[in-house]
Motif scaffolding. Sequence first.
Motif, mmCIF file in Angstrom:
data_model
loop_
_atom_site.group_PDB
_atom_site.id
_atom_site.type_symbol
_atom_site.label_atom_id
_atom_site.label_comp_id
_atom_site.label_asym_id
_atom_site.label_seq_id
_atom_site.Cartn_x
_atom_site.Cartn_y
_atom_site.Cartn_z
ATOM 1 N N VAL A 183 16.817 19.831 -11.573
ATOM 2 C CA VAL A 183 16.239 19.703 -10.234
ATOM 3 C C VAL A 183 14.735 19.499 -10.379
ATOM 4 C CG1 VAL A 183 15.809 20.843 -8.028
ATOM 5 C CG2 VAL A 183 18.040 21.083 -9.152
ATOM 6 N N ALA A 184 14.223 18.430 -9.784
ATOM 7 C CA ALA A 184 12.808 18.089 -9.893
ATOM 8 C C ALA A 184 12.151 18.143 -8.515
ATOM 9 C CB ALA A 184 12.651 16.693 -10.487
ATOM 10 N N LEU A 185 11.135 18.987 -8.384
ATOM 11 C CA LEU A 185 10.315 19.042 -7.176
ATOM 12 C C LEU A 185 9.114 18.134 -7.445
ATOM 13 C CD1 LEU A 185 10.387 22.908 -6.551
ATOM 14 C CD2 LEU A 185 12.053 21.183 -5.833
ATOM 15 N N VAL A 186 9.098 16.958 -6.859
ATOM 16 C CA VAL A 186 8.151 15.906 -7.233
ATOM 17 C C VAL A 186 7.080 15.728 -6.154
ATOM 18 C CG1 VAL A 186 7.907 13.497 -7.907
ATOM 19 C CG2 VAL A 186 9.988 14.745 -8.502
ATOM 20 N N GLY A 187 5.837 16.030 -6.515
ATOM 21 C CA GLY A 187 4.731 15.824 -5.590
ATOM 22 C C GLY A 187 4.853 16.609 -4.305
ATOM 23 N N VAL A 188 5.322 17.848 -4.395
ATOM 24 C CA VAL A 188 5.586 18.631 -3.191
ATOM 25 C C VAL A 188 4.337 19.377 -2.732
ATOM 26 C CG1 VAL A 188 8.026 18.874 -3.740
ATOM 27 C CG2 VAL A 188 6.415 20.623 -4.530
ATOM 28 N N GLY A 189 4.382 19.823 -1.484
ATOM 29 C CA GLY A 189 3.313 20.640 -0.934
ATOM 30 C C GLY A 189 3.720 22.097 -0.902
ATOM 31 N N ALA A 190 2.752 22.987 -1.101
ATOM 32 C CA ALA A 190 2.998 24.422 -1.052
ATOM 33 C C ALA A 190 1.799 25.091 -0.386
ATOM 34 C CB ALA A 190 3.217 24.991 -2.451
ATOM 35 N N ALA A 191 2.025 26.293 0.130
ATOM 36 C CA ALA A 191 0.952 27.036 0.782
ATOM 37 C C ALA A 191 1.326 28.516 0.774
ATOM 38 C CB ALA A 191 0.745 26.553 2.218
ATOM 39 N N PRO A 192 0.342 29.415 0.899
ATOM 40 C CA PRO A 192 0.657 30.848 0.977
ATOM 41 C C PRO A 192 1.605 31.131 2.141
ATOM 42 C CG PRO A 192 -1.704 30.515 0.680
ATOM 43 C CD PRO A 192 -1.114 29.161 0.947
ATOM 44 N N ILE A 193 2.557 32.008 1.918
ATOM 45 C CA ILE A 193 3.576 32.322 2.929
ATOM 46 C C ILE A 193 3.537 33.818 3.205
ATOM 47 C CG2 ILE A 193 6.051 32.319 3.439
ATOM 48 C CD1 ILE A 193 6.292 29.856 1.640
ATOM 49 N N ALA A 203 11.226 27.527 -6.708
ATOM 50 C CA ALA A 203 10.291 26.905 -7.646
ATOM 51 C C ALA A 203 10.567 27.349 -9.080
ATOM 52 C CB ALA A 203 8.860 27.246 -7.251
ATOM 53 N N ARG A 204 10.855 28.615 -9.267
ATOM 54 C CA ARG A 204 11.126 29.110 -10.625
ATOM 55 C C ARG A 204 12.368 28.476 -11.231
ATOM 56 N NH1 ARG A 204 10.258 35.701 -10.008
ATOM 57 N NH2 ARG A 204 7.978 35.721 -10.266
ATOM 58 N N LEU A 205 13.372 28.203 -10.415
ATOM 59 C CA LEU A 205 14.632 27.678 -10.929
ATOM 60 C C LEU A 205 14.609 26.169 -11.137
ATOM 61 C CD1 LEU A 205 17.071 29.802 -8.725
ATOM 62 C CD2 LEU A 205 16.716 30.033 -11.196
ATOM 63 N N ALA A 206 13.619 25.484 -10.579
ATOM 64 C CA ALA A 206 13.535 24.035 -10.751
ATOM 65 C C ALA A 206 13.195 23.692 -12.202
ATOM 66 C CB ALA A 206 12.486 23.460 -9.809
ATOM 67 N N ALA A 207 13.708 22.553 -12.662
ATOM 68 C CA ALA A 207 13.449 22.109 -14.038
ATOM 69 C C ALA A 207 12.100 21.416 -14.165
ATOM 70 C CB ALA A 207 14.559 21.169 -14.502
ATOM 71 N N TYR A 208 11.592 20.901 -13.053
ATOM 72 C CA TYR A 208 10.334 20.148 -13.079
ATOM 73 C C TYR A 208 9.612 20.364 -11.757
ATOM 74 C CZ TYR A 208 7.141 16.160 -12.888
ATOM 75 O OH TYR A 208 6.025 15.368 -12.765
ATOM 76 N N ARG A 209 8.291 20.538 -11.836
ATOM 77 C CA ARG A 209 7.480 20.709 -10.632
ATOM 78 C C ARG A 209 6.189 19.909 -10.760
ATOM 79 N NH1 ARG A 209 8.962 25.904 -12.216
ATOM 80 N NH2 ARG A 209 6.962 26.081 -13.302
ATOM 81 N N ARG A 262 1.834 24.527 -16.815
ATOM 82 C CA ARG A 262 2.221 23.179 -17.240
ATOM 83 C C ARG A 262 2.503 22.238 -16.065
ATOM 84 N NH1 ARG A 262 5.085 26.579 -20.892
ATOM 85 N NH2 ARG A 262 4.302 26.419 -23.026
ATOM 86 N N ASP A 263 2.390 22.754 -14.840
ATOM 87 C CA ASP A 263 2.624 21.919 -13.663
ATOM 88 C C ASP A 263 1.382 21.065 -13.385
ATOM 89 O OD1 ASP A 263 4.871 23.459 -13.626
ATOM 90 O OD2 ASP A 263 4.475 24.417 -11.700
ATOM 91 N N LYS A 264 1.593 19.823 -12.960
ATOM 92 C CA LYS A 264 0.482 18.911 -12.731
ATOM 93 C C LYS A 264 0.340 18.549 -11.258
ATOM 94 C CE LYS A 264 0.130 16.801 -17.300
ATOM 95 N NZ LYS A 264 0.026 15.525 -18.043
ATOM 96 N N VAL A 265 -0.838 18.031 -10.930
ATOM 97 C CA VAL A 265 -1.173 17.625 -9.569
ATOM 98 C C VAL A 265 -1.371 16.112 -9.539
ATOM 99 C CG1 VAL A 265 -2.891 17.795 -7.727
ATOM 100 C CG2 VAL A 265 -2.242 19.850 -9.020
ATOM 101 N N LEU A 297 7.823 11.995 -14.811
ATOM 102 C CA LEU A 297 9.120 12.327 -14.223
ATOM 103 C C LEU A 297 10.258 11.769 -15.065
ATOM 104 C CD1 LEU A 297 10.833 13.421 -11.855
ATOM 105 C CD2 LEU A 297 10.517 11.193 -10.747
ATOM 106 N N THR A 298 10.127 10.529 -15.504
ATOM 107 C CA THR A 298 11.152 9.927 -16.356
ATOM 108 C C THR A 298 11.337 10.732 -17.637
ATOM 109 O OG1 THR A 298 10.882 7.681 -15.505
ATOM 110 C CG2 THR A 298 11.704 7.896 -17.752
ATOM 111 N N ALA A 299 10.234 11.117 -18.269
ATOM 112 C CA ALA A 299 10.329 11.874 -19.515
ATOM 113 C C ALA A 299 10.958 13.241 -19.303
ATOM 114 C CB ALA A 299 8.937 12.033 -20.129
ATOM 115 N N ALA A 300 10.725 13.841 -18.129
ATOM 116 C CA ALA A 300 11.196 15.204 -17.886
ATOM 117 C C ALA A 300 12.663 15.281 -17.496
ATOM 118 C CB ALA A 300 10.342 15.853 -16.789
ATOM 119 N N VAL A 301 13.127 14.350 -16.655
ATOM 120 C CA VAL A 301 14.470 14.519 -16.098
ATOM 121 C C VAL A 301 15.416 13.360 -16.390
ATOM 122 C CG1 VAL A 301 13.692 16.060 -14.270
ATOM 123 C CG2 VAL A 301 13.770 13.603 -13.846
#
Length: 444
Positions: free
Chosen positions: A144-154, A167-173, A193-196, A400-404
Amino acid sequence: MTRASAAEQPVRVGLFGLLGSGNLGNDGSLEAVLGHLRAEHPDAPVDALCGGPEVVTDRYGIPATRLHWYRGEYRTASRAGAIAGKGLGKLVDAVRTAAWVRRHDVVIVPGMGVLEATLPLRPWGFPYALFLLCASGRLFGTRVALVGVGAAPIGNRPTRTLVRWSARLAAYRSYRDAQSRDAMRKMGVRTVRDKVYPDLAFALPTPPSPSPDEPSGPPNTPGTVCVGVMDFHGGNDDRARAEEIHRRYLDGTTRFVRALVEEGRPVRLLTGDACDAPVVTAILEAVGSPLVTAAEVASLADLMKETAAAGSVVATRYHNLVCALKTSTPTLALSYAAKSDALMAEMGLAAYCHPAREVDADRLLAQFRELERRSAELRRTLTERNGAAARRLADQFAELTAAVFPRTARTTADTLTDTTTHTNTTPHTHASTHTHAQSLRETP
């Protein structure tokens, strides 16, 4: 099936999210990822688990399944039957989601603010659906890849818990801004290791500006101002004063539009979601001028055509801002969340943000006039920033290609290795990307 024949099977790809549900930004992110898949992985079968399966199938030509078994999922449940239906739906969705995930090698969540609660949100709605997806992926070995997603304090604890574990269970973020990554780190997710990268919508093609005599495009009257509006009632923590926030936003925006009309400026109202239509109607009725018109938009491409034809843009919704900035049109943000401020700063327009919760028409007009005074300079800045965004998104899709898509990545690596044998060079960039992607897959 032998190991060799298994390796030759195309990677089965699923796309997941509130897609086809009327939000143009979500669908734009889907379109950007689909474009990448069709260009780089044309043999991969693709389907979706989404909010509007009929729309996704009709518009993008891929099979799609409804995200929720219970069709009234996002309607308020007050009667016993509706409450029971929602409760049963949660159990059925757990089974349906697991079965759908198991049929895929890769599931991509394309962009969207899936790890935030900047708008009203219940934990048992989309956060629960996302958790089911990521948990099923870990259970069945589907990446499961979360690609270019937005996040904020909840603030809400159940929502925060579901988002953190998704987020912890995803294979790529990867994230669309640095503050999204910081928010997940503060919620207990290892993000080293997560990138922006820029928002995925920056990967969409930019339409050319229409000529003044073009018969079918949006009005291209010199001096036209596009005003992007939103059915804004505050965020998840503003429920107690939601109507007050909405009234203040609508009154301030209406006063701003009226002031432009009094100066003889044509105004073009834009939306980004089907729910924004009542705001457009309210402004049209309150101002009552033929200088104010409403655009009919069905995609981010439509929005970009509108903003490309305008002299300047004032907008609220995040992807209204993205479309305006991508066409290098001077833009002022009616900012309702930190993500809008971050986007404007990234594109060199940090000074042109105004709080959507407290729209002051006089101060907004002053900011707008300053924006227009610097129009030529800002267009040059935006053109440069857009070039940089395109290059960074190319890196995002390579990672993304390399990761998933590991079989594809290995084939690419072998090709590069063969090439360097003859050229006596070393593909350091690809090797580091592949190592980084492997590390992401191994980090919970």
